[in-house]
Scaffold this motif. Sequence first.
Motif, mmCIF file in Angstrom:
data_model
loop_
_atom_site.group_PDB
_atom_site.id
_atom_site.type_symbol
_atom_site.label_atom_id
_atom_site.label_comp_id
_atom_site.label_asym_id
_atom_site.label_seq_id
_atom_site.Cartn_x
_atom_site.Cartn_y
_atom_site.Cartn_z
ATOM 1 N N ASP A 127 5.632 18.477 -5.218
ATOM 2 C CA ASP A 127 4.446 19.228 -5.628
ATOM 3 C C ASP A 127 3.269 19.080 -4.661
ATOM 4 O O ASP A 127 2.167 19.540 -4.938
ATOM 5 N N GLY A 128 3.502 18.417 -3.531
ATOM 6 C CA GLY A 128 2.435 18.248 -2.549
ATOM 7 C C GLY A 128 1.637 16.978 -2.706
ATOM 8 O O GLY A 128 0.911 16.585 -1.793
ATOM 9 N N PHE A 129 1.741 16.313 -3.858
ATOM 10 C CA PHE A 129 1.073 15.022 -4.040
ATOM 11 C C PHE A 129 1.869 13.920 -3.351
ATOM 12 O O PHE A 129 3.097 13.977 -3.288
ATOM 13 N N ILE A 130 1.166 12.919 -2.840
ATOM 14 C CA ILE A 130 1.863 11.802 -2.214
ATOM 15 C C ILE A 130 2.369 10.837 -3.283
ATOM 16 O O ILE A 130 1.808 10.765 -4.374
ATOM 17 N N ASN A 131 3.422 10.130 -2.956
ATOM 18 C CA ASN A 131 3.916 9.087 -3.854
ATOM 19 C C ASN A 131 2.909 7.945 -3.936
ATOM 20 O O ASN A 131 2.238 7.625 -2.958
ATOM 21 N N ARG A 132 2.826 7.337 -5.133
ATOM 22 C CA ARG A 132 1.884 6.240 -5.369
ATOM 23 C C ARG A 132 2.618 5.108 -6.094
ATOM 24 O O ARG A 132 2.320 4.804 -7.251
ATOM 25 N N THR A 169 5.521 2.870 2.428
ATOM 26 C CA THR A 169 6.497 2.639 1.365
ATOM 27 C C THR A 169 7.770 3.419 1.651
ATOM 28 O O THR A 169 7.737 4.513 2.223
ATOM 29 N N TRP A 170 8.888 2.860 1.225
ATOM 30 C CA TRP A 170 10.185 3.512 1.390
ATOM 31 C C TRP A 170 10.377 4.673 0.424
ATOM 32 O O TRP A 170 11.225 5.540 0.646
ATOM 33 N N VAL A 171 9.604 4.732 -0.659
ATOM 34 C CA VAL A 171 9.876 5.664 -1.751
ATOM 35 C C VAL A 171 9.954 7.124 -1.301
ATOM 36 O O VAL A 171 10.899 7.833 -1.660
ATOM 37 N N PRO A 172 8.993 7.663 -0.517
ATOM 38 C CA PRO A 172 9.090 9.078 -0.151
ATOM 39 C C PRO A 172 10.252 9.414 0.783
ATOM 40 O O PRO A 172 10.585 10.596 0.950
ATOM 41 N N ILE A 173 10.873 8.408 1.377
ATOM 42 C CA ILE A 173 12.043 8.686 2.216
ATOM 43 C C ILE A 173 13.170 9.253 1.361
ATOM 44 O O ILE A 173 13.896 10.167 1.770
ATOM 45 N N TYR A 174 13.305 8.746 0.141
ATOM 46 C CA TYR A 174 14.383 9.173 -0.751
ATOM 47 C C TYR A 174 13.900 9.920 -1.985
ATOM 48 O O TYR A 174 14.669 10.656 -2.609
ATOM 49 N N THR A 230 0.832 -1.204 0.000
ATOM 50 C CA THR A 230 0.000 0.000 0.000
ATOM 51 C C THR A 230 0.865 1.252 0.000
ATOM 52 O O THR A 230 1.918 1.296 0.640
ATOM 53 N N ASP A 231 0.365 2.284 -0.704
ATOM 54 C CA ASP A 231 1.051 3.574 -0.719
ATOM 55 C C ASP A 231 1.168 4.192 0.672
ATOM 56 O O ASP A 231 1.973 5.105 0.886
ATOM 57 N N LYS A 232 0.395 3.698 1.605
ATOM 58 C CA LYS A 232 0.448 4.215 2.978
ATOM 59 C C LYS A 232 1.778 3.882 3.641
ATOM 60 O O LYS A 232 2.239 4.615 4.515
#
Length: 365
Positions: A335-340, A325-330, A321-323
């Motif tokens: 633009d204010g949108f969350i990573n998906r 995830t490691w992705v937004p750490i790096y 789930t996008d809730k």
Amino acid sequence: MLSRRETILSSLKAATALGLAASSPLGTLLAGNAFAQPTSPVAGLPYGAAVRDGPLDQEADYRAALVRHCSQIVGEGGLKWYDLRPTREQFVYTAPDKHIAFATAHGMSLRGHTLVWYGAMPDWTKSIASASEAERLLVGHIEAVMGRYRGRIKSWDVVNEAIPDDPASRSDIRPSIWQQRLGESHIALALRTAARVDPAAQLVINEYDIEFVGARFRRKREAFLRLIRDLKLRNVPLHAVGLQGHLRGELAIDKEGLSAFIAECRAMGLAVLVTELDVIDDKLPGPPEVRDILVASRVYDFLDAIRVAAPLDSLLTWGITDKHTWVPIYFKRTDGFINRPLPLDAAYQPKPMMQVIAHFLRDRR
């Protein structure tokens, strides 16, 4: 309010301007399945996800999503040296014991990740001073960890990320304490030890960044293939190649190059696993409905290139789930949108990426 079908079709039209045709195989797949109920789209198929301890302990929705969709799991942590070996003498099995208990209770399997890696090493390993000490510690670690889970963890990433990001030559191996003390022989040593400890286990060598268009990625693919060939020529036990699949949303898949690589692996008798799939989406357009289609397109191209050359033996995403995830750490978006990057959104609803995964797993040939 737009229906689900109208939303998908409008998203496909928007994505067309960015290189995805609504009449493409992916466009046909998504539009044709627009009314499909998002219930257990990969139930019973060899799909799985990496799990985090916090949500696994505390969030019922998270556990329910794993049970609903997965036939296998892998720990994001727990079996790495940093987690297992706080001191030279001490092994801490709390996390992997919990993971295997959850998997067993719900009819899943647990993958082992990982026995040899340059990363997540405890500080005390910096004091390993000689080849003999390094060999003793590496062999002892594999004997202890695989021995504990013999017959229960049936697939292991024995060696993880052995190839540098941009190899200087086809024989280049990533620096690590094992490479420093033992040279490339540490890879064969680990695989031979693993085969001795659990002869029934699937032994995997796992790598990333070999699937994109570009000279650097081609060099890495060639170096990885050279290592695999050398191991097989020396009859080192190796059963499968793991493609992590941390895809970059802005980078095209080298379909021809990846298919040729997979074909060579299959010719050597190796299974093909996708072990850590997600899409790093920080450089994709912001609107979620368009981004989800572009993410699905990148996954489609990746899996299609594999399928051209070989059946897909199993597929795990690095999270479900996008809730979580490691992705937004790096790679956090600016633009204010969350990573998906994953197949379920933060509310645990399947996205187009999940439809693509289900399509390829159902259509394994």
